[in-house]
Design a protein around this motif. Structure first.
Motif, PDB file in Angstrom:
ATOM      1  N   SER A 111      53.295  16.056  53.968  1.00 27.40           N
ATOM      2  CA  SER A 111      54.397  15.631  54.826  1.00 27.40           C
ATOM      3  C   SER A 111      55.726  15.747  54.094  1.00 27.40           C
ATOM      4  O   SER A 111      56.755  16.078  54.707  1.00 27.40           O
ATOM      5  CB  SER A 111      54.174  14.201  55.304  1.00 27.40           C
ATOM      6  OG  SER A 111      54.055  13.302  54.207  1.00 27.40           O
ATOM      7  N   GLU A 112      55.736  15.490  52.787  1.00 28.09           N
ATOM      8  CA  GLU A 112      56.956  15.651  51.996  1.00 28.09           C
ATOM      9  C   GLU A 112      57.374  17.113  51.938  1.00 28.09           C
ATOM     10  O   GLU A 112      58.570  17.439  52.029  1.00 28.09           O
ATOM     11  CB  GLU A 112      56.743  15.111  50.586  1.00 28.09           C
ATOM     12  CG  GLU A 112      57.918  15.315  49.628  1.00 28.09           C
ATOM     13  CD  GLU A 112      59.156  14.521  50.002  1.00 28.09           C
ATOM     14  OE1 GLU A 112      60.193  14.700  49.338  1.00 28.09           O
ATOM     15  OE2 GLU A 112      59.095  13.727  50.966  1.00 28.09           O
ATOM     16  N   ASP A 113      56.406  18.015  51.793  1.00 26.47           N
ATOM     17  CA  ASP A 113      56.710  19.446  51.803  1.00 26.47           C
ATOM     18  C   ASP A 113      57.354  19.838  53.133  1.00 26.47           C
ATOM     19  O   ASP A 113      58.368  20.552  53.156  1.00 26.47           O
ATOM     20  CB  ASP A 113      55.433  20.275  51.591  1.00 26.47           C
ATOM     21  CG  ASP A 113      54.865  20.133  50.199  1.00 26.47           C
ATOM     22  OD1 ASP A 113      55.653  20.054  49.242  1.00 26.47           O
ATOM     23  OD2 ASP A 113      53.625  20.088  50.070  1.00 26.47           O
ATOM     24  N   HIS A 114      56.799  19.370  54.235  1.00 23.87           N
ATOM     25  CA  HIS A 114      57.345  19.708  55.555  1.00 23.87           C
ATOM     26  C   HIS A 114      58.753  19.147  55.723  1.00 23.87           C
ATOM     27  O   HIS A 114      59.623  19.779  56.337  1.00 23.87           O
ATOM     28  CB  HIS A 114      56.426  19.185  56.654  1.00 23.87           C
ATOM     29  CG  HIS A 114      55.188  20.010  56.854  1.00 23.87           C
ATOM     30  ND1 HIS A 114      55.228  21.300  57.347  1.00 23.87           N
ATOM     31  CD2 HIS A 114      53.878  19.734  56.606  1.00 23.87           C
ATOM     32  CE1 HIS A 114      53.994  21.784  57.414  1.00 23.87           C
ATOM     33  NE2 HIS A 114      53.157  20.858  56.970  1.00 23.87           N
ATOM     34  N   ARG A 115      59.008  17.954  55.169  1.00 24.77           N
ATOM     35  CA  ARG A 115      60.351  17.370  55.253  1.00 24.77           C
ATOM     36  C   ARG A 115      61.358  18.255  54.534  1.00 24.77           C
ATOM     37  O   ARG A 115      62.462  18.504  55.044  1.00 24.77           O
ATOM     38  CB  ARG A 115      60.353  15.966  54.642  1.00 24.77           C
ATOM     39  CG  ARG A 115      61.697  15.241  54.775  1.00 24.77           C
ATOM     40  CD  ARG A 115      61.693  13.930  54.013  1.00 24.77           C
ATOM     41  NE  ARG A 115      61.678  14.156  52.583  1.00 24.77           N
ATOM     42  CZ  ARG A 115      62.763  14.467  51.854  1.00 24.77           C
ATOM     43  NH1 ARG A 115      63.943  14.623  52.445  1.00 24.77           N
ATOM     44  NH2 ARG A 115      62.664  14.637  50.554  1.00 24.77           N
ATOM     45  N   ILE A 116      60.986  18.745  53.354  1.00 23.05           N
ATOM     46  CA  ILE A 116      61.899  19.579  52.570  1.00 23.05           C
ATOM     47  C   ILE A 116      62.079  20.946  53.241  1.00 23.05           C
ATOM     48  O   ILE A 116      63.175  21.514  53.240  1.00 23.05           O
ATOM     49  CB  ILE A 116      61.383  19.717  51.122  1.00 23.05           C
ATOM     50  CG1 ILE A 116      61.442  18.350  50.430  1.00 23.05           C
ATOM     51  CG2 ILE A 116      62.196  20.748  50.350  1.00 23.05           C
ATOM     52  CD1 ILE A 116      60.797  18.317  49.056  1.00 23.05           C
ATOM     53  N   ILE A 117      61.022  21.477  53.822  1.00 26.65           N
ATOM     54  CA  ILE A 117      61.121  22.739  54.562  1.00 26.65           C
ATOM     55  C   ILE A 117      62.093  22.584  55.728  1.00 26.65           C
ATOM     56  O   ILE A 117      62.986  23.427  55.926  1.00 26.65           O
ATOM     57  CB  ILE A 117      59.729  23.182  55.055  1.00 26.65           C
ATOM     58  CG1 ILE A 117      58.862  23.617  53.872  1.00 26.65           C
ATOM     59  CG2 ILE A 117      59.851  24.319  56.081  1.00 26.65           C
ATOM     60  CD1 ILE A 117      57.395  23.751  54.224  1.00 26.65           C
ATOM     61  N   ASP A 118      61.939  21.511  56.485  1.00 21.64           N
ATOM     62  CA  ASP A 118      62.843  21.268  57.622  1.00 21.64           C
ATOM     63  C   ASP A 118      64.289  21.131  57.139  1.00 21.64           C
ATOM     64  O   ASP A 118      65.216  21.675  57.767  1.00 21.64           O
ATOM     65  CB  ASP A 118      62.430  19.995  58.363  1.00 21.64           C
ATOM     66  CG  ASP A 118      61.124  20.149  59.120  1.00 21.64           C
ATOM     67  OD1 ASP A 118      60.689  21.304  59.326  1.00 21.64           O
ATOM     68  OD2 ASP A 118      60.531  19.118  59.494  1.00 21.64           O
ATOM     69  N   ARG A 119      64.494  20.399  56.065  1.00 22.77           N
ATOM     70  CA  ARG A 119      65.843  20.197  55.531  1.00 22.77           C
ATOM     71  C   ARG A 119      66.468  21.524  55.119  1.00 22.77           C
ATOM     72  O   ARG A 119      67.648  21.776  55.396  1.00 22.77           O
ATOM     73  CB  ARG A 119      65.786  19.252  54.330  1.00 22.77           C
ATOM     74  CG  ARG A 119      67.142  18.906  53.728  1.00 22.77           C
ATOM     75  CD  ARG A 119      66.978  18.056  52.479  1.00 22.77           C
ATOM     76  NE  ARG A 119      66.383  18.824  51.384  1.00 22.77           N
ATOM     77  CZ  ARG A 119      65.985  18.276  50.234  1.00 22.77           C
ATOM     78  NH1 ARG A 119      66.102  16.968  50.034  1.00 22.77           N
ATOM     79  NH2 ARG A 119      65.461  19.040  49.287  1.00 22.77           N
ATOM     80  N   SER A 120      65.681  22.381  54.477  1.00 25.88           N
ATOM     81  CA  SER A 120      66.199  23.667  54.006  1.00 25.88           C
ATOM     82  C   SER A 120      66.547  24.579  55.175  1.00 25.88           C
ATOM     83  O   SER A 120      67.569  25.281  55.145  1.00 25.88           O
ATOM     84  CB  SER A 120      65.175  24.337  53.093  1.00 25.88           C
ATOM     85  OG  SER A 120      64.864  23.512  51.980  1.00 25.88           O
ATOM     86  N   ILE A 121      65.722  24.586  56.202  1.00 31.39           N
ATOM     87  CA  ILE A 121      66.001  25.394  57.391  1.00 31.39           C
ATOM     88  C   ILE A 121      67.281  24.912  58.070  1.00 31.39           C
ATOM     89  O   ILE A 121      68.136  25.712  58.476  1.00 31.39           O
ATOM     90  CB  ILE A 121      64.796  25.346  58.352  1.00 31.39           C
ATOM     91  CG1 ILE A 121      63.628  26.162  57.766  1.00 31.39           C
ATOM     92  CG2 ILE A 121      65.174  25.883  59.734  1.00 31.39           C
ATOM     93  CD1 ILE A 121      62.332  26.026  58.540  1.00 31.39           C
ATOM     94  N   ASN A 122      67.442  23.611  58.165  1.00 30.82           N
ATOM     95  CA  ASN A 122      68.646  23.062  58.781  1.00 30.82           C
ATOM     96  C   ASN A 122      69.888  23.344  57.940  1.00 30.82           C
ATOM     97  O   ASN A 122      70.965  23.622  58.477  1.00 30.82           O
ATOM     98  CB  ASN A 122      68.486  21.557  59.003  1.00 30.82           C
ATOM     99  CG  ASN A 122      67.570  21.245  60.166  1.00 30.82           C
ATOM    100  OD1 ASN A 122      67.565  21.956  61.169  1.00 30.82           O
ATOM    101  ND2 ASN A 122      66.762  20.199  60.037  1.00 30.82           N
ATOM    102  N   TYR A 123      69.755  23.258  56.614  1.00 32.32           N
ATOM    103  CA  TYR A 123      70.865  23.560  55.715  1.00 32.32           C
ATOM    104  C   TYR A 123      71.463  24.926  56.021  1.00 32.32           C
ATOM    105  O   TYR A 123      72.675  25.123  55.997  1.00 32.32           O
ATOM    106  CB  TYR A 123      70.357  23.572  54.265  1.00 32.32           C
ATOM    107  CG  TYR A 123      70.872  22.458  53.394  1.00 32.32           C
ATOM    108  CD1 TYR A 123      72.219  22.138  53.298  1.00 32.32           C
ATOM    109  CD2 TYR A 123      69.972  21.734  52.608  1.00 32.32           C
ATOM    110  CE1 TYR A 123      72.665  21.128  52.471  1.00 32.32           C
ATOM    111  CE2 TYR A 123      70.407  20.710  51.777  1.00 32.32           C
ATOM    112  CZ  TYR A 123      71.760  20.414  51.718  1.00 32.32           C
ATOM    113  OH  TYR A 123      72.198  19.413  50.909  1.00 32.32           O
TER     114      TYR A 123
END
Length: 254
Positions: A111-123
């Motif tokens: 779930s932490e990996d998915h959070r960081i993936i989402d953050r990077s895509i949004n960035y």
């Protein structure tokens, strides 16, 4: 700590492309390499990231000899984006960005990996395209996707070789703002090779100028953005104008 280079040299086909370079790159700063084509900038980045082996010299990462470190250890400390990317891969943006988490997840995303993936895509302003195939994207969109992958790796050091390639003005400025924010607000060490001296002047804390494989000048933008210095680096006169305390090179009218 910092990245420290000691007497790095590298030759290709008997031609020396990096010649006895020693320097320190401070942690938590935005550092820009500038210089003409063939100056050795990209080769320096490749040796810092251990993608190329120096003929002589050493690279230290936070006091550790990089060439004695394990690749998995380096991957959690340093991410690099090179100029050439394999855009023929049949992947979505989300799949590509997920690769940035491999040093941590080994392919089993948490779930932490998915959070960081989402953050990077949004960035990188890619949310509406996250399920799009890389092969169907414009050059600029693909470039932003690869930068999002590097951001997802979530390392202390982020190295980018010409990250503004194929980008329009809007997204070039967006990426530079994101990188500056990572340095200022998230204590990331950003190291870029960049051709546009004005982006270097506005966003970098330190500019490293190279020419003929050697260090030419190292200093702040205020020091390096000097007409006499730029002429020595690029072999033509570049008028300087100051705008909002930033020195800009008017190379397009020189």
């Amino acid at each position: 700590m910092a990245i420290e280079l000691k007497h790095l040299s590298k030759s290709y086909h008997s031609q020396k492309v990096v010649d006895d370079v020693s320097l320190s790159i401070a942690k938590g700063q935005f550092t820009a390499f500038i210089g003409p084509n063939g100056a050795g900038k990209s080769t320096i980045l490749s040796m810092i990231s251990r993608l190329a082996q120096p003929d002589s010299g050493q690279v230290f990462l936070d006091g550790l000899d990089m060439y004695a470190m394990k690749s998995a250890e380096i991957a959690k400390k340093m991410a690099i984006l090179k100029q050439s990317n394999h855009t023929e891969l049949r992947l979505t943006i989300e799949d590509l960005v997920a690769f940035g988490r491999f040093p941590y997840s080994q392919g089993r995303l948490t779930s932490e990996d998915h959070r960081i993936i989402d953050r990077s895509i949004n960035y990188m302003d890619l949310e509406d395209l996250r399920h799009g195939q890389l092969s169907e994207l414009s050059g600029g969109q693909r470039q932003r996707a690869y930068i999002a992958m590097v951001l997802a790796q979530d390392t202390d050091y982020i190295l980018l070789d010409e990250p503004l390639n194929n980008l329009d003005m809007k997204h070039s400025a967006q990426i530079m703002r994101v990188l500056k924010d990572l340095a200022v607000n998230h204590d990331k060490s950003i190291i870029v090779v960049i051709h546009d001296i004005n982006f270097a002047s506005v966003y970098a804390d330190q500019i490293i100028a190279m020419k003929h494989g050697r260090l030419a000048y190292v200093g702040s933008p205020q020091q390096i953005m000097n007409e006499a210095i730029l002429e020595k680096i690029f072999d033509f006169h570049i008028p300087i104008q100051e705008v909002d305390r930033h020195k800009l090179g008017l190379y397009f009218i020189s």
